[in-house]
Design a protein around this motif. Structure first.
Motif, PDB file in Angstrom:
ATOM      1  N   SER A  73      66.355  31.421 -31.515  1.00  0.00           N
ATOM      2  CA  SER A  73      67.340  30.879 -30.573  1.00  0.00           C
ATOM      3  C   SER A  73      68.472  30.205 -31.336  1.00  0.00           C
ATOM      4  O   SER A  73      69.627  30.263 -30.947  1.00  0.00           O
ATOM      5  N   ILE A  74      68.087  29.544 -32.425  1.00  0.00           N
ATOM      6  CA  ILE A  74      69.045  28.827 -33.265  1.00  0.00           C
ATOM      7  C   ILE A  74      68.868  29.311 -34.700  1.00  0.00           C
ATOM      8  O   ILE A  74      67.744  29.408 -35.195  1.00  0.00           O
ATOM      9  N   VAL A  75      69.977  29.596 -35.355  1.00  0.00           N
ATOM     10  CA  VAL A  75      69.974  30.000 -36.760  1.00  0.00           C
ATOM     11  C   VAL A  75      70.746  28.929 -37.522  1.00  0.00           C
ATOM     12  O   VAL A  75      71.887  28.619 -37.170  1.00  0.00           O
ATOM     13  N   ILE A  76      70.117  28.372 -38.541  1.00  0.00           N
ATOM     14  CA  ILE A  76      70.741  27.319 -39.336  1.00  0.00           C
ATOM     15  C   ILE A  76      71.059  27.865 -40.715  1.00  0.00           C
ATOM     16  O   ILE A  76      70.166  28.341 -41.418  1.00  0.00           O
ATOM     17  N   LEU A  77      72.318  27.802 -41.089  1.00  0.00           N
ATOM     18  CA  LEU A  77      72.768  28.233 -42.409  1.00  0.00           C
ATOM     19  C   LEU A  77      72.784  26.998 -43.299  1.00  0.00           C
ATOM     20  O   LEU A  77      73.707  26.184 -43.238  1.00  0.00           O
ATOM     21  N   ALA A  78      71.713  26.822 -44.078  1.00  0.00           N
ATOM     22  CA  ALA A  78      71.527  25.612 -44.879  1.00  0.00           C
ATOM     23  C   ALA A  78      71.574  25.942 -46.361  1.00  0.00           C
ATOM     24  O   ALA A  78      70.588  25.819 -47.084  1.00  0.00           O
ATOM     25  N   VAL A  79      72.734  26.417 -46.786  1.00  0.00           N
ATOM     26  CA  VAL A  79      72.963  26.756 -48.192  1.00  0.00           C
ATOM     27  C   VAL A  79      74.310  26.158 -48.588  1.00  0.00           C
ATOM     28  O   VAL A  79      75.128  25.829 -47.729  1.00  0.00           O
ATOM     29  N   PRO A  80      74.567  26.028 -49.899  1.00  0.00           N
ATOM     30  CA  PRO A  80      75.887  25.536 -50.317  1.00  0.00           C
ATOM     31  C   PRO A  80      77.002  26.434 -49.779  1.00  0.00           C
ATOM     32  O   PRO A  80      76.789  27.624 -49.513  1.00  0.00           O
ATOM     33  N   ALA A  81      78.184  25.884 -49.642  1.00  0.00           N
ATOM     34  CA  ALA A  81      79.315  26.624 -49.053  1.00  0.00           C
ATOM     35  C   ALA A  81      79.577  27.944 -49.762  1.00  0.00           C
ATOM     36  O   ALA A  81      79.909  28.938 -49.114  1.00  0.00           O
ATOM     37  N   TYR A  82      79.396  27.998 -51.077  1.00  0.00           N
ATOM     38  CA  TYR A  82      79.637  29.257 -51.786  1.00  0.00           C
ATOM     39  C   TYR A  82      78.620  30.330 -51.408  1.00  0.00           C
ATOM     40  O   TYR A  82      78.828  31.505 -51.663  1.00  0.00           O
ATOM     41  N   GLY A  83      77.545  29.943 -50.768  1.00  0.00           N
ATOM     42  CA  GLY A  83      76.537  30.903 -50.335  1.00  0.00           C
ATOM     43  C   GLY A  83      76.693  31.377 -48.905  1.00  0.00           C
ATOM     44  O   GLY A  83      75.964  32.273 -48.460  1.00  0.00           O
ATOM     45  N   HIS A  84      77.637  30.806 -48.160  1.00  0.00           N
ATOM     46  CA  HIS A  84      77.795  31.196 -46.756  1.00  0.00           C
ATOM     47  C   HIS A  84      78.031  32.694 -46.585  1.00  0.00           C
ATOM     48  O   HIS A  84      77.364  33.347 -45.785  1.00  0.00           O
ATOM     49  N   GLU A  85      78.993  33.222 -47.308  1.00  0.00           N
ATOM     50  CA  GLU A  85      79.335  34.640 -47.138  1.00  0.00           C
ATOM     51  C   GLU A  85      78.177  35.577 -47.492  1.00  0.00           C
ATOM     52  O   GLU A  85      77.848  36.465 -46.710  1.00  0.00           O
ATOM     53  N   PRO A  86      77.528  35.416 -48.657  1.00  0.00           N
ATOM     54  CA  PRO A  86      76.411  36.321 -48.962  1.00  0.00           C
ATOM     55  C   PRO A  86      75.261  36.230 -47.950  1.00  0.00           C
ATOM     56  O   PRO A  86      74.667  37.238 -47.578  1.00  0.00           O
ATOM     57  N   TRP A  87      74.964  35.010 -47.498  1.00  0.00           N
ATOM     58  CA  TRP A  87      73.876  34.865 -46.527  1.00  0.00           C
ATOM     59  C   TRP A  87      74.257  35.489 -45.189  1.00  0.00           C
ATOM     60  O   TRP A  87      73.436  36.133 -44.535  1.00  0.00           O
ATOM     61  N   LEU A  88      75.489  35.289 -44.754  1.00  0.00           N
ATOM     62  CA  LEU A  88      75.915  35.900 -43.492  1.00  0.00           C
ATOM     63  C   LEU A  88      75.926  37.420 -43.582  1.00  0.00           C
ATOM     64  O   LEU A  88      75.623  38.101 -42.598  1.00  0.00           O
ATOM     65  N   ALA A  89      76.254  37.947 -44.743  1.00  0.00           N
ATOM     66  CA  ALA A  89      76.217  39.400 -44.908  1.00  0.00           C
ATOM     67  C   ALA A  89      74.815  39.934 -44.659  1.00  0.00           C
ATOM     68  O   ALA A  89      74.640  41.025 -44.111  1.00  0.00           O
ATOM     69  N   ARG A  90      73.801  39.157 -45.016  1.00  0.00           N
ATOM     70  CA  ARG A  90      72.415  39.567 -44.795  1.00  0.00           C
ATOM     71  C   ARG A  90      71.990  39.422 -43.341  1.00  0.00           C
ATOM     72  O   ARG A  90      71.091  40.131 -42.891  1.00  0.00           O
ATOM     73  N   ALA A  91      72.590  38.491 -42.613  1.00  0.00           N
ATOM     74  CA  ALA A  91      72.077  38.138 -41.291  1.00  0.00           C
ATOM     75  C   ALA A  91      72.969  38.521 -40.119  1.00  0.00           C
ATOM     76  O   ALA A  91      72.492  38.627 -38.985  1.00  0.00           O
ATOM     77  N   GLU A  92      74.243  38.734 -40.345  1.00  0.00           N
ATOM     78  CA  GLU A  92      75.204  38.862 -39.248  1.00  0.00           C
ATOM     79  C   GLU A  92      74.856  39.960 -38.244  1.00  0.00           C
ATOM     80  O   GLU A  92      74.965  39.757 -37.034  1.00  0.00           O
ATOM     81  N   ALA A  93      74.449  41.105 -38.701  1.00  0.00           N
ATOM     82  CA  ALA A  93      74.193  42.225 -37.790  1.00  0.00           C
ATOM     83  C   ALA A  93      73.102  41.901 -36.779  1.00  0.00           C
ATOM     84  O   ALA A  93      73.100  42.450 -35.676  1.00  0.00           O
ATOM     85  N   ALA A  94      72.186  41.006 -37.119  1.00  0.00           N
ATOM     86  CA  ALA A  94      71.073  40.685 -36.223  1.00  0.00           C
ATOM     87  C   ALA A  94      71.394  39.555 -35.246  1.00  0.00           C
ATOM     88  O   ALA A  94      70.639  39.327 -34.299  1.00  0.00           O
ATOM     89  N   LEU A  95      72.496  38.830 -35.460  1.00  0.00           N
ATOM     90  CA  LEU A  95      72.858  37.759 -34.523  1.00  0.00           C
ATOM     91  C   LEU A  95      73.166  38.358 -33.155  1.00  0.00           C
ATOM     92  O   LEU A  95      73.800  39.401 -33.057  1.00  0.00           O
ATOM     93  N   GLN A  96      72.709  37.670 -32.110  1.00  0.00           N
ATOM     94  CA  GLN A  96      72.818  38.195 -30.756  1.00  0.00           C
ATOM     95  C   GLN A  96      73.521  37.219 -29.829  1.00  0.00           C
ATOM     96  O   GLN A  96      73.530  36.016 -30.057  1.00  0.00           O
TER      97      GLN A  96
END
Length: 161
Positions: A73-96
């Protein structure tokens, strides 16, 4: 409620431990197979805090960000700012539609929405806070020491509407 925490550092551990203490199902998403295996073997998170110490059950520690995000229900991106883009690349397609993406640190939410317009089109709310609500440190995998709780945090919400 299912919560997925992207990251396995001290901030991710502190947020996962607090959510699990409140009875939520928590999945941590690791960056490497070794991190996922090490955390999965633990089955729980140990925490030390001014409110008391204890262990809380962790639903899972996985590498598959897509599957973990799809179930949350909630996704928390808890990484340093420089990691936002790589982590979102892994997860974005599954966000609903209807999910909330919480971005911890550096006020990156507006930047994320600007660079990833598909999030707004899919009606995903983005919440950003300037820092973790818990001053904390993790001295070993699966453990976190919380030194307190910040009484308030600057935050911005970009609603799904």
């Amino acid at each position: 409620m299912n919560i997925t925490v992207l990251g396995t550092g001290s901030v991710a551990h502190s947020l996962a431990a607090q959510a699990a203490r409140k009875g939520m199902q928590v999945t941590l998403v690791a960056r490497t197979p070794e991190q996922a295996a090490r955390l999965s073997a633990l089955k729980s998170l140990a925490y030390n805090s001014p409110d008391g110490d204890g262990d809380v059950a962790m639903s899972a520690a996985v590498m598959d960000a897509g599957r973990a995000v799809a179930d949350a229900s909630i996704v928390i991106l808890a990484v340093p700012a420089y990691g936002h883009e790589p982590w979102l690349a892994r997860a974005e397609a599954a966000l609903q539609s209807g999910q909330a993406l919480v971005v911890i640190g550096s006020f990156g939410g507006l930047r994320i929405l600007h660079r990833r317009p598909g999030l707004r089109a899919r009606r995903i709310s983005v919440v950003e806070v300037s820092t973790s609500p818990f001053p904390c440190r993790s001295f070993a995998p699966g453990t976190v020491t919380l030194y307190g709780r910040r009484p308030s945090l600057p935050a911005a919400i970009y609603a799904d509407r």
